[in-house]
Design a protein around this motif. Structure first.
Motif, mmCIF file in Angstrom:
data_model
loop_
_atom_site.group_PDB
_atom_site.id
_atom_site.type_symbol
_atom_site.label_atom_id
_atom_site.label_comp_id
_atom_site.label_asym_id
_atom_site.label_seq_id
_atom_site.Cartn_x
_atom_site.Cartn_y
_atom_site.Cartn_z
ATOM 1 N N UNK A 33 1.111 -2.411 -3.412
ATOM 2 C CA UNK A 33 0.893 -1.626 -4.613
ATOM 3 C C UNK A 33 -0.309 -2.157 -5.367
ATOM 4 N N UNK A 34 -1.171 -1.229 -5.779
ATOM 5 C CA UNK A 34 -2.361 -1.596 -6.532
ATOM 6 C C UNK A 34 -2.672 -0.479 -7.521
ATOM 7 N N UNK A 35 -2.897 -0.843 -8.755
ATOM 8 C CA UNK A 35 -3.230 0.117 -9.817
ATOM 9 C C UNK A 35 -2.195 1.237 -9.902
ATOM 10 N N UNK A 36 -0.932 0.900 -9.676
ATOM 11 C CA UNK A 36 0.145 1.875 -9.786
ATOM 12 C C UNK A 36 0.307 2.790 -8.593
ATOM 13 N N UNK A 37 -0.436 2.561 -7.515
ATOM 14 C CA UNK A 37 -0.351 3.389 -6.313
ATOM 15 C C UNK A 37 0.279 2.581 -5.190
ATOM 16 N N UNK A 38 1.304 3.141 -4.570
ATOM 17 C CA UNK A 38 1.945 2.487 -3.432
ATOM 18 C C UNK A 38 1.213 2.908 -2.154
ATOM 19 N N UNK A 39 0.803 1.930 -1.357
ATOM 20 C CA UNK A 39 0.128 2.172 -0.074
ATOM 21 C C UNK A 39 1.069 1.703 1.027
ATOM 22 N N UNK A 40 1.295 2.565 2.004
ATOM 23 C CA UNK A 40 2.234 2.301 3.093
ATOM 24 C C UNK A 40 1.441 2.235 4.393
ATOM 25 N N UNK A 41 1.676 1.166 5.179
ATOM 26 C CA UNK A 41 0.940 0.957 6.430
ATOM 27 C C UNK A 41 1.940 0.631 7.537
ATOM 28 N N UNK A 42 1.809 1.316 8.675
ATOM 29 C CA UNK A 42 2.666 1.016 9.821
ATOM 30 C C UNK A 42 2.184 -0.267 10.498
ATOM 31 N N UNK A 43 3.064 -0.980 11.211
ATOM 32 C CA UNK A 43 2.690 -2.284 11.774
ATOM 33 C C UNK A 43 1.550 -2.233 12.796
ATOM 34 N N UNK A 44 1.415 -1.143 13.558
ATOM 35 C CA UNK A 44 0.322 -1.053 14.540
ATOM 36 C C UNK A 44 -1.037 -0.929 13.856
ATOM 37 N N UNK A 45 -1.077 -0.231 12.720
ATOM 38 C CA UNK A 45 -2.339 -0.048 11.998
ATOM 39 C C UNK A 45 -2.718 -1.274 11.177
ATOM 40 N N UNK A 46 -1.727 -2.079 10.794
ATOM 41 C CA UNK A 46 -1.974 -3.205 9.901
ATOM 42 C C UNK A 46 -3.027 -4.170 10.439
ATOM 43 N N UNK A 47 -3.028 -4.433 11.739
ATOM 44 C CA UNK A 47 -4.004 -5.358 12.311
ATOM 45 C C UNK A 47 -5.440 -4.862 12.156
ATOM 46 N N UNK A 48 -5.637 -3.550 12.129
ATOM 47 C CA UNK A 48 -6.981 -2.984 11.980
ATOM 48 C C UNK A 48 -7.377 -2.816 10.515
ATOM 49 N N UNK A 49 -6.390 -2.769 9.625
ATOM 50 C CA UNK A 49 -6.649 -2.505 8.211
ATOM 51 C C UNK A 49 -6.607 -3.745 7.336
#
Length: 72
Positions: A33-49
């Protein structure tokens, strides 16, 4: 509920970013969460992001806005 940020396979370069609204969070997803916005990331994408910065600017109310993704 938040924004889902991820990557998918695409074209010659191999990967493309995707941003979409998310109504649900899967048990394996990572949430930030940043600036009141929740960001959701799947585990496969997390390594690239990991370390990526997401920026959104609103130019005019009737025109929507634009976003940019800056990988590190």
């Amino acid at each position: 509920m938040g924004l889902r940020l991820g990557v998918r396979t695409s074209g010659c370069s191999g990967l493309a970013y995707r941003i979409e609204y998310a109504d649900t969070v899967n048990p394996e997803d990572q949430t930030f969460e940043s600036h009141g916005v929740k960001v959701i990331v799947d585990p496969k994408s997390l390594q690239f992001l990991d370390g990526t910065e997401l920026d959104f600017t609103r130019e005019r109310l009737e025109r929507g806005g634009s976003s940019s993704i800056t990988p590190t």
